[in-house]
Design a protein around this motif. Structure first.
Motif, PDB file in Angstrom:
ATOM      1  N   UNK A  81     -23.717  11.527 -12.179  1.00 28.55           N
ATOM      2  CA  UNK A  81     -25.021  11.449 -11.523  1.00 28.55           C
ATOM      3  C   UNK A  81     -25.502   9.998 -11.562  1.00 28.55           C
ATOM      4  N   UNK A  82     -26.412   9.601 -10.671  1.00 30.64           N
ATOM      5  CA  UNK A  82     -26.867   8.202 -10.641  1.00 30.64           C
ATOM      6  C   UNK A  82     -27.416   7.708 -11.972  1.00 30.64           C
ATOM      7  N   UNK A  83     -28.041   8.604 -12.768  1.00 30.74           N
ATOM      8  CA  UNK A  83     -28.553   8.164 -14.068  1.00 30.74           C
ATOM      9  C   UNK A  83     -27.516   8.281 -15.177  1.00 30.74           C
ATOM     10  N   UNK A  84     -26.314   8.735 -14.838  1.00 35.16           N
ATOM     11  CA  UNK A  84     -25.225   8.821 -15.806  1.00 35.16           C
ATOM     12  C   UNK A  84     -25.301   9.978 -16.775  1.00 35.16           C
ATOM     13  N   UNK A  85     -26.282  10.874 -16.623  1.00 31.70           N
ATOM     14  CA  UNK A  85     -26.468  11.957 -17.589  1.00 31.70           C
ATOM     15  C   UNK A  85     -25.585  13.174 -17.323  1.00 31.70           C
ATOM     16  N   UNK A  86     -25.208  13.402 -16.058  1.00 31.70           N
ATOM     17  CA  UNK A  86     -24.493  14.631 -15.716  1.00 31.70           C
ATOM     18  C   UNK A  86     -23.220  14.324 -14.933  1.00 31.70           C
ATOM     19  N   UNK A  87     -22.276  15.217 -15.051  1.00 35.67           N
ATOM     20  CA  UNK A  87     -20.994  15.101 -14.366  1.00 35.67           C
ATOM     21  C   UNK A  87     -20.780  16.363 -13.548  1.00 35.67           C
ATOM     22  N   UNK A  88     -20.512  16.193 -12.266  1.00 34.88           N
ATOM     23  CA  UNK A  88     -20.113  17.313 -11.405  1.00 34.88           C
ATOM     24  C   UNK A  88     -18.620  17.183 -11.150  1.00 34.88           C
ATOM     25  N   UNK A  89     -17.890  18.309 -11.203  1.00 31.97           N
ATOM     26  CA  UNK A  89     -16.450  18.250 -10.987  1.00 31.97           C
ATOM     27  C   UNK A  89     -15.933  19.555 -10.400  1.00 31.97           C
ATOM     28  N   UNK A  90     -14.756  19.480  -9.822  1.00 28.81           N
ATOM     29  CA  UNK A  90     -14.066  20.631  -9.238  1.00 28.81           C
ATOM     30  C   UNK A  90     -13.236  21.297 -10.331  1.00 28.81           C
ATOM     31  N   UNK A  91     -13.248  22.646 -10.356  1.00 29.69           N
ATOM     32  CA  UNK A  91     -12.437  23.362 -11.340  1.00 29.69           C
ATOM     33  C   UNK A  91     -12.071  24.744 -10.816  1.00 29.69           C
ATOM     34  N   UNK A  92     -10.978  25.282 -11.353  1.00 28.54           N
ATOM     35  CA  UNK A  92     -10.541  26.643 -11.045  1.00 28.54           C
ATOM     36  C   UNK A  92     -10.845  27.610 -12.187  1.00 28.54           C
ATOM     37  N   UNK A  93     -11.683  27.245 -13.106  1.00 26.54           N
ATOM     38  CA  UNK A  93     -12.017  28.126 -14.219  1.00 26.54           C
ATOM     39  C   UNK A  93     -12.648  29.427 -13.714  1.00 26.54           C
ATOM     40  N   UNK A  94     -12.539  30.444 -14.524  1.00 26.38           N
ATOM     41  CA  UNK A  94     -13.090  31.768 -14.201  1.00 26.38           C
ATOM     42  C   UNK A  94     -12.528  32.301 -12.875  1.00 26.38           C
ATOM     43  N   UNK A  95     -11.243  31.990 -12.609  1.00 23.15           N
ATOM     44  CA  UNK A  95     -10.559  32.485 -11.403  1.00 23.15           C
ATOM     45  C   UNK A  95     -11.302  32.080 -10.140  1.00 23.15           C
ATOM     46  N   UNK A  96     -11.889  30.876 -10.148  1.00 24.10           N
ATOM     47  CA  UNK A  96     -12.678  30.440  -9.001  1.00 24.10           C
ATOM     48  C   UNK A  96     -12.106  29.151  -8.434  1.00 24.10           C
ATOM     49  N   UNK A  97     -12.765  28.634  -7.424  1.00 27.74           N
ATOM     50  CA  UNK A  97     -12.478  27.311  -6.862  1.00 27.74           C
ATOM     51  C   UNK A  97     -13.835  26.733  -6.533  1.00 27.74           C
TER      52      UNK A  97
END
Length: 586
Positions: free
Chosen positions: A372-388
C-alpha cells in the motif's frame, strides 16, 4: 594469445556438452539419445508445456509453440507451420501419418483436426455432440494406433466417465472413471490410465482395474505410452529433487527402470511403430533485472528463479515471486503451485542469491504482491482455500492473512495494484458468467485494512476482447489496461474508473499474453513488452497520450512484467527462457 583463445573456446564447448548430457541412470546402460528440436514458448504467465508427439511411422515430430503447430523431420530439417490456432495448444496427438488432433484452451472450439499434408485445420468431428456429451466436453482424447478409435474423459451427470468412441466421434460405450487421467491405448486395444491408490498415482490396466504395483514401487506421472509389442510401459516418475525422469516398466515382471537423469523434468513419451520413443526435457529459467528507464544496460538483480517484480512505494526495494517452477509436479497440484513471495533491497549486493526477506510462504501459489502507498499493507494473489483470489496481510505480519475477493477456483486473478491514495485495489480476473478476463476494483482502507466497498467490474464499452492487467494513472480516476483484442493482437487502453469507452494508446502484434504493464509515477509514460527486431521480447515505453514507442532494453533475452521505480529512473522486469527440448530414445 590466439592459441589461448582457441583453447578456451574448445574447453568451454566440452564443458557445455558434458553439463547438458544426461548422467548414467543406475542399473543399466545409457540409452542412445538423439536431439530432435526445441519448442520455445512465447511468454511466461499462462503458458504451459509445449505439446509434442512422434508420428506413427517415426519420421516426424509435431510440437506446439503457443497457438502454433510445427511439424519437423525427426532426422533434421526445416519445420512446417500448420494453420494457426486461436488459443494455447495443450495437447497434441497423431491419428495417422497425415492427421493430427490438438486441444486449444480459452476458445469456443476446443478440439481441432490438422492435415500435415495441406497444413489446414478444422473442428474435430465438426464439433457435434456425441449422445449427451459435446466434443468440447471431452478431455485427454487418446487415439488407438490404427486411428480407428479414440478414448476420452468427460464429466457427465453421474461424475467423471471414460468414453470409447469410433473415428467419427460416435460413442461406442462409456463407464465411470472417477480418478482416471492420462489415457493410453495398448497395442492389443486395451485402454490404460493413471489412477490413484492411497493418494499416489499408479497405472490402471485396463482403466478401472486395480493399479499395477511395480518393483521398485514408483509414482507414475502421465502421459504414458506403450512399446509396439505392448511389453514396455513408458512414463515419468519424480526423483529426489522433485523433478520427474523418464522410466520404463516391464509389463510381465513389473520391474521399473529409470532411463534418464536430467537436471529438469523429462517426460511426455510417445512411441512410433518402429519403437522409437520421443520425450521432452523442460527448461524454465527466470530472474529479476532492471534497466534505466531512458534506455541502457540490463542489471541482473537476482540469480535464482524469480519473476513479477514490483517496487516498494518509497524505498529502493522490490518484491517478487520465487520458487523452483517444477512444471510437471507443480501443475499436477494446480492451482496449488509452490510459489512464494520475497523481497530484495536493491541497494545491497547484486545479484542476490536469495531473498532478503520472505514475505509469504505456503503450500499454495502466492505471488505478485503490492505494498500500500503507506507501506502498512500488502495485497497479493494466492490459491489458498481452494481459491484464486486477492489476499491482504499487514506488512508487519502481526495478524493473519485475509482473503478480500471471492472469485473462486480457476478465476485466474492477476496482480493487485493499490491506488495512489490507498483507498482502492485494482485487479484482473475471470468474469464468472463467461470466463472472460476483465478488470475489477475493490475499496480497501490502507490504514485499517478493512474493505470499504464491494468488488465491482470496471465496464469497458465497445470492447469485446480480454483485459489481462491494469495499472493506475495519477489521480485515481483512470486506469491503463493491457488488452488482448484477438489472437496475437495486443493493445494498451486507458479506461475511466467509472466505466466507459476506452482510448487506445498503442496497438501491436505479439504472441506473449499476460505480459503486464508499468506506469511511470508522473503518469506520462507506460512500459510494456513487445517483440523487437532482434527476435526477443523487449521492454518498450510509450507516451500515455499515444505516439511512437521507444525500445528500453537491448540485450538478447526475453523480458516481461515491467515495473517502474517510484523515482522514475529505472524499470524492473522479468528475464525468462522457457523451452522444451525433444529427444528420441532407442
Amino acid at each position: 594469445m590466439r592459441a589461448l583463445v582457441i583453447l578456451a573456446l574448445v574447453v568451454g564447448a566440452l564443458v557445455a556438452m558434458l553439463w547438458s548430457r544426461p548422467s548414467m541412470p543406475p542399473g543399466g546402460e545409457m540409452p542412445r539419445l538423439t536431439y530432435v528440436a526445441t519448442a520455445r514458448q512465447l511468454g511466461v504467465v499462462g503458458y504451459r508445456d509445449p505439446a509434442g508427439a512422434i508420428s506413427p511411422d517415426g519420421s516426424r515430430l509435431a510440437y506446439s509453440e503457443g497457438r502454433f503447430v510445427r511439424v519437423v523431420p525427426v532426422g533434421g530439417g526445416a519445420p512446417q507451420t500448420l494453420a494457426a490456432g486461436d488459443g494455447q495448444i495443450r495437447n497434441l496427438a497423431w491419428v495417422t501419418d497425415q492427421r493430427l488432433v490438438a486441444e486449444e484452451t480459452g476458445t469456443a472450439v476446443r478440439w481441432w483436426e490438422y492435415s500435415s499434408a495441406s497444413g489446414e485445420r478444422k473442428p474435430l468431428w465438426s464439433g457435434r455432440s456425441s449422445h449427451e456429451i459435446r466434443t468440447n466436453d471431452f478431455r485427454q482424447i487418446a487415439w488407438r494406433r490404427d486411428g480407428k478409435a479414440a478414448a476420452a474423459i468427460a464429466n457427465g451427470k453421474e461424475g467423471q466417465q471414460l468414453w470409447q468412441l469410433d473415428e467419427d466421434g460416435r460413442a461406442a460405450s462409456h463407464q465411470p472413471a472417477p480418478l482416471a487421467s492420462s489415457l493410453a491405448w495398448t497395442p492389443s486395444s486395451e485402454i490404460a490410465c493413471i489412477s490413484s491408490e492411497g493418494g499416489r498415482p499408479r497405472i490402471s490396466l485396463p482403466c478401472g482395474a486395480p493399479v499395477l504395483r511395480t518393483e521398485p514401487d514408483i509414482d507414475i506421472i502421465g502421459p504414458v505410452a506403450f512399446s509396439p509389442d505392448g511389453q514396455q510401459i513408458y512414463g515419468a516418475s519424480p526423483n529426489s529433487s522433485g523433478m520427474v525422469e523418464l522410466w520404463t516398466i516391464d509389463r510381465p515382471s513389473l520391474r521399473a527402470r529409470r532411463l534418464t537423469s536430467f537436471t529438469r523434468d523429462a517426460y511426455g513419451p510417445s512411441i512410433a511403430a518402429d519403437g522409437t520413443t520421443l520425450f521432452k526435457v523442460q527448461t524454465y529459467r527466470t530472474f529479476v533485472a532492471d534497466a534505466p528507464a531512458e534506455g541502457g544496460p540490463t542489471r541482473q538483480l537476482t540469480s535464482f528463479q524469480s519473476e513479477t517484480p514490483q517496487w516498494h512505494p518509497t524505498r529502493p526495494r522490490l518484491s517478487f515471486t520465487y520458487g523452483t517452477w517444477r512444471r510437471v509436479m507443480d501443475d499436477a497440484k494446480y492451482p496449488d503451485i509452490a510459489q512464494e513471495i520475497g523481497a530484495l533491497e536493491v541497494a545491497g549486493p547484486l545479484p542476490a542469491s536469495k531473498p532478503s526477506e520472505v514475505i509469504a510462504q505456503s503450500n499454495s501459489e502466492d505471488q505478485a504482491m503490492a505494498w500500500s502507498p503507506n507501506g502498512k499493507w500488502i495485497a497479493f494473489h494466492s490459491h489458498r482455500e481452494m481459491s484464486d483470489d486477492v489476499w491482504l496481510r499487514p506488512a508487519d505480519g502481526k495478524i493473519a492473512d485475509r482473503r478480500i475477493t471471492f472469485l473462486g477456483r480457476g478465476a485466474e486473478v492477476g496482480w493487485p495494484r493499490w491506488s495512489g491514495d490507498g483507498r482502492m485495489v485494482l485487479l484482473d480476473g475471470a468474469r464468472k458468467r463467461d470466463g472472460r478476463s476483465v478488470i475489477y476494483v475493490i475499496g480497501v482502507d490502507q490504514d485499517t485494512g478493512q474493505v470499504t466497498s464491494d468488488l465491482r467490474e470496471v465496464g469497458v464499452e465497445g470492447f469485446t476482447g480480454e483485459l489481462t492487467h491494469a495499472e493506475w494513472l495519477p489521480g485515481g480516476t483512470t486506469v491503463a489496461a493491457l488488452a488482448k483484442e484477438g489472437p496475437g493482437k495486443q493493445a494498451i487502453l486507458t479506461v475511466p474508473l467509472a466505466g466507459g469507452r476506452p482510448l487506445v494508446v498503442h496497438r501491436w502484434a505479439s504472441e506473449h499474453d499476460f505480459s503486464g504493464l508499468g506506469v511511470a509515477a508522473d503518469g506520462r509514460s507506460i512500459a510494456f513488452t513487445a517483440p523487437a527486431p532482434d527476435g526477443y521480447f523487449q521492454i518498450f515505453r510509450v507516451p500515455v497520450g499515444g505516439g511512437m514507442p521507444v525500445q528500453v532494453t537491448q540485450d538478447p533475452s526475453n523480458k516481461s512484467q515491467p515495473s517502474w521505480s517510484p523515482d522514475g529512473s529505472r524499470i524492473a522486469f522479468t528475464v525468462w527462457s522457457y523451452e522444451a527440448a525433444f529427444w528420441t530414445l532407442r
